[in-house]
Design a protein around this motif. Structure first.
Motif, mmCIF file in Angstrom:
data_model
loop_
_atom_site.group_PDB
_atom_site.id
_atom_site.type_symbol
_atom_site.label_atom_id
_atom_site.label_comp_id
_atom_site.label_asym_id
_atom_site.label_seq_id
_atom_site.Cartn_x
_atom_site.Cartn_y
_atom_site.Cartn_z
ATOM 1 N N LEU A 39 -13.732 -21.543 12.403
ATOM 2 C CA LEU A 39 -13.380 -21.293 10.994
ATOM 3 C C LEU A 39 -13.394 -19.803 10.668
ATOM 4 N N PHE A 40 -14.395 -19.082 11.175
ATOM 5 C CA PHE A 40 -14.454 -17.632 10.928
ATOM 6 C C PHE A 40 -13.218 -16.950 11.521
ATOM 7 N N ALA A 41 -12.799 -17.391 12.703
ATOM 8 C CA ALA A 41 -11.625 -16.773 13.335
ATOM 9 C C ALA A 41 -10.355 -17.112 12.549
ATOM 10 N N ALA A 42 -10.253 -18.363 12.085
ATOM 11 C CA ALA A 42 -9.078 -18.760 11.289
ATOM 12 C C ALA A 42 -9.049 -17.968 9.975
ATOM 13 N N ASP A 43 -10.219 -17.823 9.378
ATOM 14 C CA ASP A 43 -10.310 -17.067 8.117
ATOM 15 C C ASP A 43 -9.907 -15.603 8.342
ATOM 16 N N ARG A 44 -10.331 -15.075 9.478
ATOM 17 C CA ARG A 44 -10.022 -13.665 9.821
ATOM 18 C C ARG A 44 -8.509 -13.467 9.962
ATOM 19 N N HIS A 45 -7.861 -14.417 10.603
ATOM 20 C CA HIS A 45 -6.404 -14.314 10.765
ATOM 21 C C HIS A 45 -5.738 -14.307 9.398
ATOM 22 N N ASP A 46 -6.182 -15.219 8.543
ATOM 23 C CA ASP A 46 -5.641 -15.317 7.182
ATOM 24 C C ASP A 46 -5.929 -14.023 6.404
ATOM 25 N N HIS A 47 -7.146 -13.512 6.552
ATOM 26 C CA HIS A 47 -7.567 -12.293 5.857
ATOM 27 C C HIS A 47 -6.697 -11.104 6.253
ATOM 28 N N LEU A 48 -6.361 -11.029 7.545
ATOM 29 C CA LEU A 48 -5.561 -9.894 8.030
ATOM 30 C C LEU A 48 -4.086 -10.043 7.687
ATOM 31 N N TYR A 49 -3.561 -11.253 7.887
ATOM 32 C CA TYR A 49 -2.102 -11.383 7.946
ATOM 33 C C TYR A 49 -1.458 -12.158 6.798
ATOM 34 N N ASN A 50 -2.223 -12.683 5.822
ATOM 35 C CA ASN A 50 -1.519 -13.452 4.789
ATOM 36 C C ASN A 50 -0.637 -12.512 3.949
ATOM 37 N N ASP A 51 0.471 -13.089 3.447
ATOM 38 C CA ASP A 51 1.513 -12.303 2.767
ATOM 39 C C ASP A 51 1.155 -11.860 1.362
ATOM 40 N N ILE A 52 0.103 -12.442 0.795
ATOM 41 C CA ILE A 52 -0.210 -12.151 -0.606
ATOM 42 C C ILE A 52 -1.159 -10.962 -0.720
ATOM 43 N N ASP A 53 -2.358 -11.135 -0.123
ATOM 44 C CA ASP A 53 -3.328 -10.033 -0.227
ATOM 45 C C ASP A 53 -3.999 -9.769 1.126
ATOM 46 N N GLY A 54 -3.258 -10.021 2.190
ATOM 47 C CA GLY A 54 -3.769 -9.749 3.539
ATOM 48 C C GLY A 54 -3.981 -8.246 3.734
ATOM 49 N N VAL A 55 -4.885 -7.896 4.638
ATOM 50 C CA VAL A 55 -5.225 -6.484 4.881
ATOM 51 C C VAL A 55 -3.964 -5.659 5.168
ATOM 52 N N PHE A 56 -3.096 -6.168 6.047
ATOM 53 C CA PHE A 56 -1.931 -5.346 6.428
ATOM 54 C C PHE A 56 -0.885 -5.265 5.324
ATOM 55 N N LYS A 57 -0.825 -6.313 4.509
ATOM 56 C CA LYS A 57 0.070 -6.284 3.347
ATOM 57 C C LYS A 57 -0.432 -5.199 2.366
ATOM 58 N N LEU A 58 -1.736 -5.158 2.164
ATOM 59 C CA LEU A 58 -2.322 -4.169 1.239
ATOM 60 C C LEU A 58 -2.118 -2.741 1.758
ATOM 61 N N ILE A 59 -2.316 -2.576 3.065
ATOM 62 C CA ILE A 59 -2.137 -1.234 3.643
ATOM 63 C C ILE A 59 -0.678 -0.790 3.470
ATOM 64 N N LYS A 60 0.229 -1.740 3.676
ATOM 65 C CA LYS A 60 1.660 -1.439 3.496
ATOM 66 C C LYS A 60 1.941 -1.018 2.048
ATOM 67 N N ASN A 61 1.173 -1.601 1.136
ATOM 68 C CA ASN A 61 1.334 -1.257 -0.280
ATOM 69 C C ASN A 61 0.461 -0.071 -0.698
ATOM 70 N N ASN A 62 0.045 0.711 0.291
ATOM 71 C CA ASN A 62 -0.678 1.969 0.035
ATOM 72 C C ASN A 62 -2.114 1.845 -0.453
ATOM 73 N N TYR A 63 -2.784 0.779 -0.049
ATOM 74 C CA TYR A 63 -4.200 0.638 -0.373
ATOM 75 C C TYR A 63 -5.047 0.967 0.862
ATOM 76 N N HIS A 64 -6.185 1.612 0.623
ATOM 77 C CA HIS A 64 -7.228 1.643 1.649
ATOM 78 C C HIS A 64 -7.942 0.298 1.522
ATOM 79 N N VAL A 65 -8.182 -0.364 2.638
ATOM 80 C CA VAL A 65 -8.846 -1.672 2.571
ATOM 81 C C VAL A 65 -10.244 -1.565 3.165
ATOM 82 N N ILE A 66 -11.226 -1.944 2.348
ATOM 83 C CA ILE A 66 -12.631 -1.876 2.761
ATOM 84 C C ILE A 66 -13.135 -3.307 2.904
ATOM 85 N N SER A 67 -13.486 -3.670 4.125
ATOM 86 C CA SER A 67 -13.940 -5.042 4.341
ATOM 87 C C SER A 67 -15.442 -5.073 4.614
ATOM 88 N N THR A 68 -16.137 -5.928 3.870
ATOM 89 C CA THR A 68 -17.543 -6.139 4.206
ATOM 90 C C THR A 68 -17.552 -7.300 5.206
#
Ligand code: TMP
Length: 210
Positions: free
Chosen positions: A74-103
């Protein structure tokens, strides 16, 4: 400042990750940079399911090994979603010029979810394809400090015991001694401002060498 960073905070429970993540976000905002805090477990569907399991409101299996294995998936599935989802995924945010800080990130899976070498290899394989962050900040505090801080909070989660946290801290120390990506270890018992100063120094260094 041009390059947007993916920065991860790691450390045992109550080490000060959230406080420092908020201070770092504030630092970026003061520079008129976009920044967002995005935790793991994430705020998505799988992340919420994980939080229910951590509170023992969902029990997948009474067998501890099977439960841990289920959580690792589940943690790995959540991580994939966290990184790659199209809405607020880490890489989507970076593309939109945000620094992303993950705890928390995959280091937490290696630190919390494996007791044996077999489990470690299994978790490592599950997380192998996830990219390293631009910077990882490991905040280290003694177990006694963590437990004292946790006692001030009312709700307890399944990993918040002395035995578990002792193992987790040892794992973290091993992980960061061997890690080849960019990481700094900070003594989390220092003054909050001093910790922040060391973090900002590390961020500035990365931004100048990019
Ligand atoms: P939090 O206290 O930072 O919100 O994290 C919730 C708990 O989840 C914490 O005890 C650590 C645990 N955890 C894992 O066991 N594996 C993981 O991969 C992650 C991200 C968190």
């Amino acid at each position: 400042m041009t390059k947007k960073l993916f920065i991860v905070f790691e450390g045992i429970d109550s080490s000060g990750k959230t406080t420092q993540a908020e201070l770092l976000k504030k630092y970026f905002l003061e520079l008129k940079e976009r920044a967002v805090i995005s935790p793991e477990p994430s705020n998505g569907i799988i992340g919420n399911l994980i939080r229910q399991a951590l509170k023992q409101r969902i029990i997948f299996s009474k067998d501890q090994d099977l439960f841990d294995e289920q959580m690792a998936y589940l943690f790995a599935a959540d991580r994939h979603d966290h990184l790659y989802n199209d809405i607020d995924g880490v890489f989507k945010l970076i593309k939109n010029n945000y620094h992303v800080i993950s705890t928390r990130y995959y280091f937490s899976s290696l630190a919390y979810n494996c007791d044996s070498i077999e489990q470690y290899n299994f978790i490592k394989k599950l997380n192998d394809s996830f990219p390293n962050p631009d910077l990882t900040i490991y905040i280290d505090i003694p177990i006694e400090v963590s437990l004292a801080r946790l006692q001030e909070r009312s709700l307890q989660e399944i990993y918040e015991t002395k035995t578990k946290l002792t193992k987790v801290r040892e794992q973290y120390q091993k992980i960061f001694a061997e890690y080849e990506g960019r990481a700094i270890a900070i003594d989390g018992t220092q003054d909050m401002q001093e910790i922040q100063r060391q973090i900002i120094d590390a961020v500035k260094t990365i931004l100048t060498i990019q």
